[in-house]
Design a protein around this motif. Structure first.
Motif, PDB file in Angstrom:
ATOM      1  N   ILE A 103       0.830  -1.207   0.000  1.00 50.59           N
ATOM      2  CA  ILE A 103       0.000   0.000   0.000  1.00 50.59           C
ATOM      3  C   ILE A 103       0.862   1.254   0.000  1.00 50.59           C
ATOM      4  CG2 ILE A 103      -1.590   1.359   1.424  1.00 50.59           C
ATOM      5  CD1 ILE A 103      -2.848  -1.365   2.241  1.00 50.59           C
ATOM      6  N   LEU A 104       1.877   1.267   0.858  1.00 54.13           N
ATOM      7  CA  LEU A 104       2.743   2.455   0.896  1.00 54.13           C
ATOM      8  C   LEU A 104       3.481   2.646  -0.420  1.00 54.13           C
ATOM      9  CD1 LEU A 104       4.130   2.338   4.525  1.00 54.13           C
ATOM     10  CD2 LEU A 104       2.609   4.052   3.542  1.00 54.13           C
ATOM     11  N   GLY A 105       3.905   1.542  -1.036  1.00 52.58           N
ATOM     12  CA  GLY A 105       4.567   1.647  -2.334  1.00 52.58           C
ATOM     13  C   GLY A 105       3.640   2.223  -3.385  1.00 52.58           C
ATOM     14  N   MET A 106       2.405   1.749  -3.416  1.00 52.92           N
ATOM     15  CA  MET A 106       1.438   2.231  -4.403  1.00 52.92           C
ATOM     16  C   MET A 106       0.980   3.662  -4.103  1.00 52.92           C
ATOM     17  SD  MET A 106       0.883   0.167  -6.880  1.00 52.92           S
ATOM     18  CE  MET A 106       1.321  -1.512  -7.300  1.00 52.92           C
ATOM     19  N   SER A 107       1.078   4.062  -2.848  1.00 55.77           N
ATOM     20  CA  SER A 107       0.639   5.408  -2.480  1.00 55.77           C
ATOM     21  C   SER A 107       1.443   6.490  -3.186  1.00 55.77           C
ATOM     22  CB  SER A 107       0.729   5.595  -0.958  1.00 55.77           C
ATOM     23  OG  SER A 107      -0.199   4.766  -0.299  1.00 55.77           O
ATOM     24  N   ASN A 108       2.628   6.136  -3.677  1.00 56.82           N
ATOM     25  CA  ASN A 108       3.446   7.105  -4.403  1.00 56.82           C
ATOM     26  C   ASN A 108       2.776   7.573  -5.694  1.00 56.82           C
ATOM     27  OD1 ASN A 108       5.708   7.094  -2.641  1.00 56.82           O
ATOM     28  ND2 ASN A 108       6.327   5.112  -3.463  1.00 56.82           N
ATOM     29  N   PHE A 109       1.785   6.820  -6.171  1.00 55.07           N
ATOM     30  CA  PHE A 109       1.163   7.151  -7.447  1.00 55.07           C
ATOM     31  C   PHE A 109      -0.167   7.883  -7.282  1.00 55.07           C
ATOM     32  CE2 PHE A 109       3.532   3.140  -7.723  1.00 55.07           C
ATOM     33  CZ  PHE A 109       4.598   3.614  -8.467  1.00 55.07           C
ATOM     34  N   GLY A 110      -0.495   8.215  -6.043  1.00 51.15           N
ATOM     35  CA  GLY A 110      -1.742   8.931  -5.795  1.00 51.15           C
ATOM     36  C   GLY A 110      -1.542  10.106  -4.864  1.00 51.15           C
ATOM     37  N   ARG A 111      -2.603  10.852  -4.680  1.00 54.80           N
ATOM     38  CA  ARG A 111      -2.635  11.951  -3.710  1.00 54.80           C
ATOM     39  C   ARG A 111      -4.007  11.932  -3.038  1.00 54.80           C
ATOM     40  NH1 ARG A 111      -5.520  16.329  -5.708  1.00 54.80           N
ATOM     41  NH2 ARG A 111      -6.028  16.227  -7.942  1.00 54.80           N
ATOM     42  N   LYS A 112      -4.180  12.748  -2.024  1.00 51.09           N
ATOM     43  CA  LYS A 112      -5.446  12.770  -1.278  1.00 51.09           C
ATOM     44  C   LYS A 112      -5.840  11.350  -0.865  1.00 51.09           C
ATOM     45  CE  LYS A 112      -6.154  17.226  -1.905  1.00 51.09           C
ATOM     46  NZ  LYS A 112      -6.137  18.206  -0.781  1.00 51.09           N
ATOM     47  N   HIS A 113      -4.868  10.627  -0.313  1.00 43.47           N
ATOM     48  CA  HIS A 113      -5.079   9.211   0.022  1.00 43.47           C
ATOM     49  C   HIS A 113      -6.226   9.045   1.017  1.00 43.47           C
ATOM     50  CE1 HIS A 113      -0.761   9.774  -1.035  1.00 43.47           C
ATOM     51  NE2 HIS A 113      -1.040   8.748  -1.820  1.00 43.47           N
ATOM     52  N   THR A 114      -7.161   8.200   0.651  1.00 40.67           N
ATOM     53  CA  THR A 114      -8.331   7.946   1.489  1.00 40.67           C
ATOM     54  C   THR A 114      -8.502   6.443   1.644  1.00 40.67           C
ATOM     55  OG1 THR A 114      -9.422   9.965   0.715  1.00 40.67           O
ATOM     56  CG2 THR A 114     -10.824   8.265   1.684  1.00 40.67           C
ATOM     57  N   TYR A 115      -8.616   5.979   2.905  1.00 36.35           N
ATOM     58  CA  TYR A 115      -8.776   4.551   3.173  1.00 36.35           C
ATOM     59  C   TYR A 115     -10.261   4.234   3.243  1.00 36.35           C
ATOM     60  CZ  TYR A 115      -3.799   4.112   3.868  1.00 36.35           C
ATOM     61  OH  TYR A 115      -2.439   4.101   3.652  1.00 36.35           O
ATOM     62  N   ALA A 116     -10.689   3.287   2.403  1.00 35.35           N
ATOM     63  CA  ALA A 116     -12.117   3.052   2.217  1.00 35.35           C
ATOM     64  C   ALA A 116     -12.767   2.234   3.328  1.00 35.35           C
ATOM     65  CB  ALA A 116     -12.346   2.351   0.875  1.00 35.35           C
ATOM     66  N   LEU A 117     -11.987   1.489   4.101  1.00 37.03           N
ATOM     67  CA  LEU A 117     -12.562   0.582   5.093  1.00 37.03           C
ATOM     68  C   LEU A 117     -12.389   1.109   6.512  1.00 37.03           C
ATOM     69  CD1 LEU A 117     -11.404  -2.890   3.707  1.00 37.03           C
ATOM     70  CD2 LEU A 117     -13.400  -1.518   3.069  1.00 37.03           C
ATOM     71  N   ASP A 118     -13.356   0.801   7.344  1.00 34.72           N
ATOM     72  CA  ASP A 118     -13.306   1.172   8.760  1.00 34.72           C
ATOM     73  C   ASP A 118     -12.350   0.240   9.504  1.00 34.72           C
ATOM     74  OD1 ASP A 118     -14.796   2.635  11.138  1.00 34.72           O
ATOM     75  OD2 ASP A 118     -14.695   0.505  11.669  1.00 34.72           O
ATOM     76  N   ASP A 119     -11.551   0.797  10.416  1.00 34.93           N
ATOM     77  CA  ASP A 119     -10.557   0.017  11.151  1.00 34.93           C
ATOM     78  C   ASP A 119     -11.183  -1.140  11.931  1.00 34.93           C
ATOM     79  OD1 ASP A 119      -7.885   0.675  10.765  1.00 34.93           O
ATOM     80  OD2 ASP A 119      -8.060   2.516  11.923  1.00 34.93           O
TER      81      ASP A 119
END
Length: 360
Positions: free
Chosen positions: A149-165
């Motif tokens: 996830i952290l690796g892929m996060s480099n290709f996006g912005r305004k990161h939003t996690y869709a699932l509740d903890d």
């Protein structure tokens, strides 16, 4: 050719014969370095009589990927460890431990960028992560999911996690505002296959909800065994994901924590592609000889990225088929292949036992 030159080449633009020659030169140099600096790997290659340069990619020595679950194999002194990656595993399972130095970590990041830009573009667009935020909280000891996830996060912005903890259900309090602001434009979505399916697509279906992200690109990986147990294959995953989300560009990829960065992404024609600095060989399970095109066998993955540990040539526990070379309808060069599932556990143990005594 040096590794830096492979990075400069078009990621899928080098014809297979030219690519093999370049890869062989880099991998022979890397293999010699690991033999010299990782004592267990040196012992294994000596026992196999593979102490010199290989004449072809298929002649390179390889390790069973399972060996990393029982041994910490590294070619650097402890003080040069920059990060330790671990594979995902259920309770009681052994996990792989992969020791990275700064150079290897940097190469992996650079490789991911080169590969993913081919499929999601160079612009960083709003990103919806199909997981919960706690999965990335431990920054020192990443799980495979967290690292991915952290690796892929480099290709996006305004990161939003869709699932509740806590509930692992779609968190509409964050999804709805995200879609209201960004849903009509380009959106990058990433999740591990089972998580994306069970906790997002299936949750949408069960709640009788649909969303619409017409310009979305979904990249996902791993977890196919659980889906296949539920009779959900790749076409079914794509069709139902599109129906629930409006997303039409969906790319699966094949990769593993033991070779982070060397991912094999599914193209528009449904084939997995080897990038310029990595390759794949299919081997017959009964004697490890090289299988013919179209013949099922065990997948061996080759990569120039692992500088800090001998993970440059690994025999996986996955069954696959070579589909072709330089002939994909999408126009990309190199080898293409398909993954069909896992080798039965008893047979996997048989393969690994051959090596375990030599590495102890």
């Amino acid at each position: 050719m040096l590794l830096e030159e492979l990075f400069e080449a078009p990621i899928y633009g080098v014809p297979q014969p030219e690519k093999e020659a370049a890869l062989l030169a880099v991998l022979n140099e890397l293999d010699a370095r690991h033999r010299a600096n990782c004592a267990p790997y040196g012992a294994i290659t000596r026992a196999e009589g593979k102490t010199g340069a290989a004449h072809s990619l298929s002649d390179l020595p390889f390790l069973p990927v399972r060996l990393f679950k029982s041994h910490l194999l590294e070619s650097i002194p402890e003080e040069e460890r920059f990060k330790m990656l671990t594979s995902s595993g259920t309770t009681g399972q052994q996990v792989s431990r992969i020791s990275l130095d700064r150079a290897t970590s940097a190469y992996q990041t650079k490789a991911m960028v080169k590969i993913m830009q081919e499929f999601v573009g160079k612009a960083r667009v709003p990103m919806l992560v199909l997981d919960h935020p706690s999965v990335v909280k431990d920054r020192l000891n990443f799980s495979a999911r967290g690292a991915g996830i952290l690796g892929m996060s480099n290709f996006g912005r305004k990161h939003t996690y869709a699932l509740d903890d806590e509930t692992m259900q779609p968190n509409w309090d964050v999804i709805d505002p995200f879609l209201e602001q960004f849903g009509d434009g380009p959106v990058f979505l990433f999740g591990f296959t089972f998580m994306a399916w069970k906790y997002f697509v299936r949750a949408l279906e069960e709640q009788g909800r649909t969303i619409n992200i017409p310009q979305g690109v979904l990249v996902h990986s791993g977890g196919w065994k659980k889906l296949l147990d539920e009779a959900v294959d790749n076409p079914t995953f794509k069709a139902r994901t599109t129906a629930a989300t409006g997303i039409k560009r969906i790319h699966n990829f094949y990769g593993m924590v033991e070779q982070v960065g060397s991912i094999f992404v599914e193209c528009e024609a449904g084939r997995l592609h080897a990038p310029s600095f990595a390759d794949v060989i299919i081997r017959r399970a009964h004697d490890w000889s090289v299988a013919d095109k179209g013949e099922e066998g065990l997948i061996q993955v080759l990569s120039c990225l692992p500088q800090s540990y001998p993970g440059h040539s690994l025999l996986t526990e996955d069954i696959g088929t070579l589909l072709g070379e330089d002939d994909c309808p999408c126009g990309r060069h190199g080898r293409t292949f398909a993954v069909h599932g896992r080798l039965p556990k008893a047979e996997v143990r048989g393969c690994s036992d051959t090596f375990d005594g030599q590495a102890a």
